[in-house]
Write an enzyme that holds these catalytic residues in place. Structure first.
Site, short mmCIF file in Angstrom:
data_model
loop_
_atom_site.label_atom_id
_atom_site.label_comp_id
_atom_site.label_asym_id
_atom_site.label_seq_id
_atom_site.Cartn_x
_atom_site.Cartn_y
_atom_site.Cartn_z
N ASP A 12 0.80 -1.24 0.02
CA ASP A 12 0.05 0.11 0.03
C ASP A 12 0.97 1.15 0.01
O ASP A 12 1.97 1.24 0.48
CB ASP A 12 -0.86 0.09 1.04
CG ASP A 12 -2.10 1.14 1.11
OD1 ASP A 12 -2.41 1.39 0.03
OD2 ASP A 12 -2.63 1.52 2.21
N GLY A 13 0.33 2.38 -0.51
CA GLY A 13 0.92 3.76 -0.64
C GLY A 13 1.63 4.01 -1.86
O GLY A 13 2.34 5.05 -2.11
N GLY A 34 0.28 5.39 -4.64
CA GLY A 34 -0.26 6.77 -5.15
C GLY A 34 0.21 7.70 -4.15
O GLY A 34 0.35 8.85 -4.60
N TRP A 49 2.90 7.95 -2.40
CA TRP A 49 4.16 7.97 -2.92
C TRP A 49 4.45 9.20 -3.92
O TRP A 49 5.36 10.15 -3.88
CB TRP A 49 4.99 6.91 -2.96
CG TRP A 49 6.51 6.85 -3.11
CD1 TRP A 49 7.56 6.85 -2.22
CD2 TRP A 49 6.95 6.82 -4.89
NE1 TRP A 49 8.55 6.91 -2.96
CE2 TRP A 49 8.39 7.26 -4.35
CE3 TRP A 49 6.58 7.05 -5.84
CZ2 TRP A 49 9.34 7.10 -5.35
CZ3 TRP A 49 7.32 7.30 -6.91
CH2 TRP A 49 8.69 7.38 -6.66
N ARG A 69 -0.12 9.29 -10.32
CA ARG A 69 -0.17 7.95 -9.48
C ARG A 69 0.41 6.88 -10.19
O ARG A 69 1.15 5.96 -9.38
CB ARG A 69 -1.75 7.68 -9.23
CG ARG A 69 -2.28 8.49 -8.26
CD ARG A 69 -3.95 8.48 -8.20
NE ARG A 69 -3.99 7.08 -7.45
CZ ARG A 69 -4.14 6.47 -6.40
NH1 ARG A 69 -3.72 7.48 -5.48
NH2 ARG A 69 -4.08 5.32 -6.01
N HIS A 106 3.04 3.26 -8.94
CA HIS A 106 2.81 1.85 -9.23
C HIS A 106 3.90 1.40 -10.01
O HIS A 106 4.58 0.18 -9.64
CB HIS A 106 1.60 1.72 -10.01
CG HIS A 106 0.33 2.19 -9.56
ND1 HIS A 106 0.04 1.37 -8.32
CD2 HIS A 106 -0.72 2.87 -9.76
CE1 HIS A 106 -1.31 2.11 -7.79
NE2 HIS A 106 -1.63 2.94 -8.95
N SER A 120 -6.85 -5.59 -6.15
CA SER A 120 -8.07 -6.26 -5.38
C SER A 120 -9.30 -6.06 -6.26
O SER A 120 -9.52 -5.14 -7.20
CB SER A 120 -8.46 -5.33 -4.18
OG SER A 120 -9.13 -4.16 -4.33
N THR A 121 -10.34 -6.62 -5.92
CA THR A 121 -11.59 -6.70 -6.82
C THR A 121 -12.17 -5.30 -6.48
O THR A 121 -13.15 -4.81 -7.53
CB THR A 121 -12.55 -7.64 -6.29
OG1 THR A 121 -12.80 -7.39 -4.83
CG2 THR A 121 -12.18 -9.18 -6.56
N LEU A 144 11.17 -20.67 -4.08
CA LEU A 144 10.06 -19.83 -3.65
C LEU A 144 8.78 -19.78 -4.54
O LEU A 144 8.97 -19.70 -5.72
CB LEU A 144 10.63 -18.50 -3.60
CG LEU A 144 9.62 -17.37 -3.07
CD1 LEU A 144 9.22 -17.17 -1.75
CD2 LEU A 144 10.15 -15.83 -3.45
N SER A 151 -8.18 -4.84 4.53
CA SER A 151 -8.69 -4.50 3.22
C SER A 151 -9.20 -5.86 2.35
O SER A 151 -8.74 -5.89 1.23
CB SER A 151 -7.68 -3.66 2.40
OG SER A 151 -7.37 -2.29 3.02
N GLU A 186 0.74 -13.53 12.35
CA GLU A 186 1.34 -12.44 12.91
C GLU A 186 1.17 -11.34 12.05
O GLU A 186 1.45 -10.99 10.76
CB GLU A 186 2.58 -12.72 13.29
CG GLU A 186 3.00 -14.00 13.98
CD GLU A 186 2.14 -13.53 15.50
OE1 GLU A 186 2.39 -12.52 16.14
OE2 GLU A 186 1.82 -14.58 16.23
#
Length: 257
Positions: free
Chosen positions: A38-39, A41, A43, A51, A55, A83-84, A149, A213, A224
């Site tokens: 998050d963040g 936009g 930034w 924006r 990204h 996200s949707t 990974l 969210s 955690e």
């Protein structure tokens, strides 16, 4: 003279980071790390940039953090990419975000293959633009035999939609006699998009927001949680190590004593 000291400073910082990585690896690391990135936009706004610049910068951070989690021997890294609910954003921003998987995987895929990283995705892929689907499907196909990974993109993903989908599939299977109506948590988990993955051990959210969210609501029941004010494009390897080191100090009881 300044440039000499600057080079020495970078070398010392790199050495400190390497030492921290080795120290972290001596203790148990999270098997599955999930990140709400998050963040982007904000930034960009702080720098009077569009924006989409945030990204693009955030995409570079995904690359760095993927490399580090792989080096730490983390098994799964899930990143919340879209996200949707994000479809509500301006069309120009959404269109740009939908081009990022193509750019990211187009440049990073050879390195992912070389580092034995396996690309996966959870979300409603069929609703994505064709060029986005092609890039993701190619990455999944090209890395399907990798055993290191798992880099799991949550793209066009929403946890409530996922749970509702799982409930409806469960109801259908009960009606068709495939399963008994008295299902348990483990059986229900098999209907979720993460059925092949363990639940996250550590959930990280950047940018100072302290909420989930609509992200993996079922799966993070005993994860955690670690929050930071750092905006995602400013998130560095040191911040991830901070989160993992904090995780290693916690005692996980899972409701016990």
């Amino acid at each position: 003279m300044y440039s000499i000291w600057k080079r020495f400073g970078k070398k010392d910082a790199s050495s400190d980071l390497a030492q921290r990585i080795q120290q972290v690896k001596k203790s148990s690391v999270p098997k599955h790390i999930a990140i709400i990135m998050d963040g982007n936009g904000r930034w960009a706004k702080k720098r009077a940039l569009p924006r989409i610049a945030g990204h693009h910068e955030g995409m570079k951070v995904v690359r760095k953090i993927t490399k580090l989690t792989s080096e730490l021997n983390v098994s799964i890294l899930t990143v919340y990419a879209f996200s949707t609910e994000n479809w509500k954003r301006p069309k120009s921003e959404v269109d740009y975000i939908m081009k990022l998987p193509e750019e990211f995987l187009g440049t990073f895929l050879p390195e992912l293959i070389a580092k034995n990283v396996k690309v996966e995705m959870m979300g409603e892929i069929e609703l994505l633009p064709e060029h986005t689907k092609r890039a993701i499907k190619m990455a999944i196909e090209e890395t399907k035999d990798n055993t290191g990974l798992i880099l799991n993109f949550a793209l066009n993903y929403g946890s409530r939609a996922e749970i509702l989908m799982a409930v409806n599939k469960t109801i259908d299977d009960v009606k068709n006699g495939i399963i008994n109506e008295n299902i348990n948590e483990e059986q229900f988990s098999n209907y979720l998009m993460t059925r092949a993955l363990p639940d996250p051990d550590l959930l990280i959210r950047t940018s100072g927001e302290i909420r989930l969210s609509n992200f993996m609501l079922w799966q993070v029941a005993y994860s955690e949680l670690w929050f930071t004010d750092v905006l995602w494009p400013d998130f560095r390897e040191e911040h991830l190590l901070d989160a993992v080191e904090d995780f290693q100090k916690r005692t996980r009881r899972f409701g016990g004593v």
